[in-house]
Design a protein around this motif. Sequence first.
Motif: not given
Length: 126
Positions: A116-119, A102-107, A82-85
């Motif tokens: 939008i949080e992608l976790n 415990e949780l990695r989050e991309l916003y 997801t990060l690469a995309d």
Amino acid sequence: MQIDAVDHAAIKTAKLEETRVFFVEALGLKVGPRPRFDFRGYWLYAGGRDIVHLVETETPKAPSSVAAINHIALRVADFEATLADLKTRGIAFSCETTPGGELRELYVIDPNGVRIELNAPGATEA
């Protein structure tokens, strides 16, 4: 009463097609069946479930930064992919990790200013 899970999020938008494209092309959701409402919109699916409903409105709504609901969170199967995309698509994002890791989050921000949080579980190295 006992709540089992969040069922879906609904986004009112004056940018219906732009928002559909963002969720489908950038985030990978699929357009699926929707009841025959008397207003335009889309139901967007992941894993066979409708999780985001888009509802067309004539006037823009306030972005997440000034709304009572701050963001919606979507779980991703592969955080690194997801990060690469997002990087490949040139989509701006910010990274966070919950205290304790415990949780990695991309916003990311959709065309309406909805946060939008992608976790995914685990610590991030982004």
